[in-house]
Design a protein around this motif. Sequence first.
Motif, PDB file in Angstrom:
ATOM      1  N   PRO A 132       0.816  -1.225   0.000  1.00  0.00           N
ATOM      2  CA  PRO A 132       0.000   0.000   0.000  1.00  0.00           C
ATOM      3  C   PRO A 132       0.852   1.280   0.000  1.00  0.00           C
ATOM      4  CG  PRO A 132      -0.775  -1.509   1.692  1.00  0.00           C
ATOM      5  CD  PRO A 132       0.492  -2.084   1.139  1.00  0.00           C
ATOM      6  N   LEU A 133       1.977   1.250   0.684  1.00  0.00           N
ATOM      7  CA  LEU A 133       2.858   2.426   0.739  1.00  0.00           C
ATOM      8  C   LEU A 133       3.489   2.697  -0.627  1.00  0.00           C
ATOM      9  CD1 LEU A 133       4.627   1.696   4.155  1.00  0.00           C
ATOM     10  CD2 LEU A 133       2.718   3.270   3.722  1.00  0.00           C
ATOM     11  N   ASP A 134       3.993   1.635  -1.269  1.00  0.00           N
ATOM     12  CA  ASP A 134       4.607   1.797  -2.594  1.00  0.00           C
ATOM     13  C   ASP A 134       3.578   2.217  -3.635  1.00  0.00           C
ATOM     14  OD1 ASP A 134       7.135   1.163  -1.685  1.00  0.00           O
ATOM     15  OD2 ASP A 134       6.981  -0.965  -2.204  1.00  0.00           O
ATOM     16  N   LEU A 135       2.371   1.653  -3.544  1.00  0.00           N
ATOM     17  CA  LEU A 135       1.305   2.023  -4.475  1.00  0.00           C
ATOM     18  C   LEU A 135       0.958   3.508  -4.330  1.00  0.00           C
ATOM     19  CD1 LEU A 135      -0.671   1.002  -6.629  1.00  0.00           C
ATOM     20  CD2 LEU A 135      -2.221   0.350  -4.788  1.00  0.00           C
ATOM     21  N   ALA A 136       0.842   3.964  -3.097  1.00  0.00           N
ATOM     22  CA  ALA A 136       0.544   5.382  -2.842  1.00  0.00           C
ATOM     23  C   ALA A 136       1.679   6.270  -3.361  1.00  0.00           C
ATOM     24  CB  ALA A 136       0.317   5.616  -1.351  1.00  0.00           C
ATOM     25  N   ASP A 137       2.930   5.843  -3.147  1.00  0.00           N
ATOM     26  CA  ASP A 137       4.075   6.622  -3.650  1.00  0.00           C
ATOM     27  C   ASP A 137       4.041   6.728  -5.172  1.00  0.00           C
ATOM     28  OD1 ASP A 137       4.972   6.953  -1.059  1.00  0.00           O
ATOM     29  OD2 ASP A 137       6.571   5.446  -1.209  1.00  0.00           O
ATOM     30  N   ASP A 138       3.738   5.608  -5.826  1.00  0.00           N
ATOM     31  CA  ASP A 138       3.664   5.615  -7.295  1.00  0.00           C
ATOM     32  C   ASP A 138       2.571   6.545  -7.799  1.00  0.00           C
ATOM     33  OD1 ASP A 138       5.817   3.960  -7.670  1.00  0.00           O
ATOM     34  OD2 ASP A 138       4.626   2.144  -7.941  1.00  0.00           O
ATOM     35  N   LEU A 139       1.416   6.519  -7.138  1.00  0.00           N
ATOM     36  CA  LEU A 139       0.328   7.412  -7.550  1.00  0.00           C
ATOM     37  C   LEU A 139       0.723   8.878  -7.405  1.00  0.00           C
ATOM     38  CD1 LEU A 139      -2.780   5.533  -6.119  1.00  0.00           C
ATOM     39  CD2 LEU A 139      -2.242   5.923  -8.534  1.00  0.00           C
ATOM     40  N   GLU A 140       1.467   9.191  -6.350  1.00  0.00           N
ATOM     41  CA  GLU A 140       1.927  10.573  -6.147  1.00  0.00           C
ATOM     42  C   GLU A 140       2.906  10.988  -7.244  1.00  0.00           C
ATOM     43  OE1 GLU A 140       0.633  12.726  -3.982  1.00  0.00           O
ATOM     44  OE2 GLU A 140      -0.680  11.083  -3.384  1.00  0.00           O
ATOM     45  N   ARG A 141       3.755  10.049  -7.675  1.00  0.00           N
ATOM     46  CA  ARG A 141       4.705  10.362  -8.753  1.00  0.00           C
ATOM     47  C   ARG A 141       3.993  10.527 -10.095  1.00  0.00           C
ATOM     48  NH1 ARG A 141       8.382   7.215  -5.730  1.00  0.00           N
ATOM     49  NH2 ARG A 141       7.643   5.240  -6.576  1.00  0.00           N
ATOM     50  N   ILE A 142       2.992   9.680 -10.340  1.00  0.00           N
ATOM     51  CA  ILE A 142       2.262   9.726 -11.609  1.00  0.00           C
ATOM     52  C   ILE A 142       1.420  11.002 -11.717  1.00  0.00           C
ATOM     53  CG2 ILE A 142       0.446   8.606 -12.975  1.00  0.00           C
ATOM     54  CD1 ILE A 142       1.477   5.920 -11.782  1.00  0.00           C
ATOM     55  N   VAL A 143       0.744  11.351 -10.606  1.00  0.00           N
ATOM     56  CA  VAL A 143      -0.147  12.527 -10.609  1.00  0.00           C
ATOM     57  C   VAL A 143       0.207  13.426  -9.412  1.00  0.00           C
ATOM     58  CG1 VAL A 143      -2.530  13.323 -10.779  1.00  0.00           C
ATOM     59  CG2 VAL A 143      -1.970  11.003 -11.531  1.00  0.00           C
ATOM     60  N   PRO A 144       1.234  14.251  -9.558  1.00  0.00           N
ATOM     61  CA  PRO A 144       1.614  15.132  -8.449  1.00  0.00           C
ATOM     62  C   PRO A 144       0.696  16.359  -8.364  1.00  0.00           C
ATOM     63  CG  PRO A 144       3.055  15.505 -10.323  1.00  0.00           C
ATOM     64  CD  PRO A 144       2.128  14.379 -10.717  1.00  0.00           C
ATOM     65  N   GLU A 145       0.710  16.969  -7.194  1.00  0.00           N
ATOM     66  CA  GLU A 145      -0.004  18.243  -7.058  1.00  0.00           C
ATOM     67  C   GLU A 145       0.751  19.305  -7.861  1.00  0.00           C
ATOM     68  OE1 GLU A 145      -0.657  19.411  -3.027  1.00  0.00           O
ATOM     69  OE2 GLU A 145      -1.630  17.515  -2.508  1.00  0.00           O
ATOM     70  N   ARG A 146      -0.033  20.126  -8.592  1.00  0.00           N
ATOM     71  CA  ARG A 146       0.571  21.198  -9.402  1.00  0.00           C
ATOM     72  C   ARG A 146      -0.326  22.427  -9.343  1.00  0.00           C
ATOM     73  NH1 ARG A 146      -0.116  17.497 -13.861  1.00  0.00           N
ATOM     74  NH2 ARG A 146      -1.129  19.227 -14.892  1.00  0.00           N
ATOM     75  N   ARG A 147       0.271  23.579  -9.559  1.00  0.00           N
ATOM     76  CA  ARG A 147      -0.495  24.824  -9.524  1.00  0.00           C
ATOM     77  C   ARG A 147      -1.119  25.167 -10.877  1.00  0.00           C
ATOM     78  NH1 ARG A 147      -0.429  27.380  -4.948  1.00  0.00           N
ATOM     79  NH2 ARG A 147       1.226  27.037  -3.451  1.00  0.00           N
ATOM     80  N   ASP A 148      -0.804  24.423 -11.920  1.00  0.00           N
ATOM     81  CA  ASP A 148      -1.323  24.772 -13.243  1.00  0.00           C
ATOM     82  C   ASP A 148      -2.667  24.112 -13.563  1.00  0.00           C
ATOM     83  OD1 ASP A 148      -0.187  22.250 -13.429  1.00  0.00           O
ATOM     84  OD2 ASP A 148       0.569  22.557 -15.465  1.00  0.00           O
ATOM     85  N   TYR A 149      -3.274  23.422 -12.587  1.00  0.00           N
ATOM     86  CA  TYR A 149      -4.621  22.888 -12.800  1.00  0.00           C
ATOM     87  C   TYR A 149      -5.629  24.031 -12.871  1.00  0.00           C
ATOM     88  CZ  TYR A 149      -3.151  18.105 -11.687  1.00  0.00           C
ATOM     89  OH  TYR A 149      -2.554  16.869 -11.696  1.00  0.00           O
ATOM     90  N   ARG A 150      -6.630  23.904 -13.695  1.00  0.00           N
ATOM     91  CA  ARG A 150      -7.715  24.897 -13.759  1.00  0.00           C
ATOM     92  C   ARG A 150      -8.628  24.768 -12.542  1.00  0.00           C
ATOM     93  NH1 ARG A 150      -6.915  22.567 -18.533  1.00  0.00           N
ATOM     94  NH2 ARG A 150      -6.259  23.865 -20.287  1.00  0.00           N
ATOM     95  N   HIS A 151      -8.858  23.519 -12.111  1.00  0.00           N
ATOM     96  CA  HIS A 151      -9.765  23.243 -10.993  1.00  0.00           C
ATOM     97  C   HIS A 151      -8.964  23.230  -9.693  1.00  0.00           C
ATOM     98  CE1 HIS A 151     -13.164  21.566  -8.828  1.00  0.00           C
ATOM     99  NE2 HIS A 151     -12.423  20.543  -8.432  1.00  0.00           N
ATOM    100  N   LEU A 152      -8.906  24.386  -9.053  1.00  0.00           N
ATOM    101  CA  LEU A 152      -8.184  24.513  -7.780  1.00  0.00           C
ATOM    102  C   LEU A 152      -9.094  25.005  -6.661  1.00  0.00           C
ATOM    103  CD1 LEU A 152      -4.842  26.106  -9.068  1.00  0.00           C
ATOM    104  CD2 LEU A 152      -5.151  23.791  -8.174  1.00  0.00           C
ATOM    105  N   ASP A 153     -10.402  25.079  -6.938  1.00  0.00           N
ATOM    106  CA  ASP A 153     -11.361  25.650  -5.970  1.00  0.00           C
ATOM    107  C   ASP A 153     -11.350  24.937  -4.618  1.00  0.00           C
ATOM    108  OD1 ASP A 153     -11.923  26.745  -8.400  1.00  0.00           O
ATOM    109  OD2 ASP A 153     -14.026  26.195  -8.433  1.00  0.00           O
ATOM    110  N   GLU A 154     -11.112  23.621  -4.648  1.00  0.00           N
ATOM    111  CA  GLU A 154     -11.231  22.834  -3.410  1.00  0.00           C
ATOM    112  C   GLU A 154      -9.880  22.420  -2.845  1.00  0.00           C
ATOM    113  OE1 GLU A 154     -14.364  19.783  -3.733  1.00  0.00           O
ATOM    114  OE2 GLU A 154     -14.825  20.728  -5.654  1.00  0.00           O
ATOM    115  N   GLY A 155      -8.826  23.088  -3.268  1.00  0.00           N
ATOM    116  CA  GLY A 155      -7.500  22.790  -2.722  1.00  0.00           C
ATOM    117  C   GLY A 155      -6.586  22.129  -3.735  1.00  0.00           C
TER     118      GLY A 155
END
Length: 195
Positions: free
Chosen positions: A115-138
């Motif tokens: 579960p830890l490695d899976l979560a790490d991989d998901l974070e690498r694949i889809v990181p938080e970024r400021r260039d998203y249009r949908h930022l209303d909820e964080g």
Amino acid sequence: MQHRYLQLPIPPVSSLPTSEGSPVDKACLRLGSRHLYTICQGAGVMSPPSQQQQTAYFQKQISLPSSKRGCHVMTREVLRQLPELKDFEIGLANFFIMHTSASLTLNENASSDVPLDLADDLERIVPERRDYRHLDEGMDDMPAHTKSSLMGASLTIPVSQGRLAMGTWQGIYLNEHRNYGGSRRLMVTIQGQKR
């Protein structure tokens, strides 16, 4: 919570009598879909035989506890809230998560590293970024929607002798993609033959 059972007759398709040589009748029998049976009846398939198999449907909403962001094996919790599963001899159980920022998957349930490695991989694949249009909820919201779409909103698992017919090392995962997602609701639908 309300529980609903519905008994529907489903004749074995191979035993349906047909009218003489209709190509539609033959196609209906070849497809063998219980959903097509009504359509086929109108095309010349006669009434079903007197002995019919019964299919039962059961549906229930369950809640999974609030979890921190990450991937969490929830098999025990799901089964704890689903004692009705033991009533089914054979069938299919569908688990549908009623949220757009969490997901379900089936994966290894033995090693606590998975579960830890899976979560790490998901974070690498889809990181938080400021260039998203949908930022209303964080900052974690849009990545959560993307991860949810990648991982999926539902699982369908065979039921055998009152149990989920999973492999030895398989478990049901709740993937929480938000920092503060809260409790998550699953709609569980079981279709099959009762014991």
